[in-house]
Design a protein around this motif. Structure first.
Motif, PDB file in Angstrom:
ATOM      1  N   HIS A  47      27.280  45.315  55.031  1.00  0.00           N
ATOM      2  CA  HIS A  47      28.517  45.485  54.284  1.00  0.00           C
ATOM      3  C   HIS A  47      28.997  46.916  54.469  1.00  0.00           C
ATOM      4  O   HIS A  47      28.200  47.803  54.765  1.00  0.00           O
ATOM      5  CB  HIS A  47      28.312  45.245  52.781  1.00  0.00           C
ATOM      6  N   GLN A  57      32.746  42.651  54.353  1.00  0.00           N
ATOM      7  CA  GLN A  57      31.537  42.157  55.001  1.00  0.00           C
ATOM      8  C   GLN A  57      31.420  42.665  56.413  1.00  0.00           C
ATOM      9  O   GLN A  57      32.418  42.838  57.121  1.00  0.00           O
ATOM     10  CB  GLN A  57      31.570  40.623  55.018  1.00  0.00           C
ATOM     11  N   PRO A  61      26.227  39.554  56.313  1.00  0.00           N
ATOM     12  CA  PRO A  61      26.363  39.793  54.884  1.00  0.00           C
ATOM     13  C   PRO A  61      25.626  38.821  53.965  1.00  0.00           C
ATOM     14  O   PRO A  61      25.442  39.093  52.770  1.00  0.00           O
ATOM     15  CB  PRO A  61      27.870  39.636  54.671  1.00  0.00           C
TER      16      PRO A  61
END
Lengths: 113, 111
Positions: A47, A57, A61
């Motif tokens: 992230h 993201q 993620p």
């Protein structure tokens, strides 16, 4: 300046447990990011955040949450740890990644049993 | 898909030999950065290349950016044991908000 700090340095979790990896920087960087490093896989972006209140993201993620309430802090939360999340986690900050250097924290070595 | 290919994955040399790692992209790059990670450590920034055909030197390290801005190399002359570690390229793909690390080249040295 402390640069980028991360806690803890080491952590062992059982499958299903949750935890938060802490990251802080004192360089007033807007951009912060989390990477995981696995053998032979290089560094993969989990992230990132381009400023307080803004997150997005990266490449991998799933299973992780982040928030950015202040410029200084960017915690990474593991919601329900899995053995596949065993890895070394690095936090990084930069004025503008790709145009300016990224500064990395010392890393957190996480083992999920 | 694969945005950047870094080769070789591993390189073992005798101390004093030269070493080179390459990064190749299928797309044009805005610029490229190189990082070094010592064993057990974290990545540390070495250099950034921006211009087509750019060559920069840091003591025994020579960095090159290809004319087409699709590839780059890091060359170490006469390696020393302090050069041990993994070298990564880091790219920002031109026209896109995509930032990617190469897979890294792990250098080990026989003293």
């Amino acid at each position: 300046n402390a640069g980028v700090t991360q806690t803890p340095k080491f952590q062992v979790l059982k499958t299903g447990q949750s935890m938060t990896l802490q990251c802080a920087q004192d360089m007033n960087h807007e951009y912060m990011s989390w990477y995981r490093q696995d053998p032979g896989m290089g560094l993969r972006l989990i992230h990132y955040s381009v400023g307080a209140g803004i997150t997005d993201q990266g490449e991998v993620p799933n299973g992780y949450n982040v928030s950015r309430s202040t410029t200084e802090d960017f915690p990474l939360r593991l919601l329900s740890a899995a053995p596949s999340q065993t890895s070394v986690y690095f936090c990084a900050s930069s004025y503008s990644p790709g145009y300016n250097e990224q500064f990395f924290g010392p890393g957190t070595r996480l083992t999920v049993l | 898909g694969q945005q950047v290919m870094q080769i070789p994955q591993y390189q073992h040399v005798q101390e004093g030999e030269d070493f080179t790692t390459y990064c190749n992209s299928s797309t044009t790059l805005s610029n490229i950065q190189w990082y070094k990670q010592r064993p057990g450590g974290h990545p540390v920034f070495l250099i950034q290349l921006v211009k087509s055909g750019e060559v920069k030197k840091q003591k025994r390290l020579t960095f090159q950016f290809g004319e087409a801005k699709k590839n780059s190399s890091l060359h170490i002359t006469a390696t020393q044991t302090t050069d041990v570690g993994t070298y990564f390229c880091f790219i920002r793909i031109q026209g896109a908000q995509k930032l990617v690390f190469g897979q890294g080249t792990r250098l080990t040295i026989n003293p």
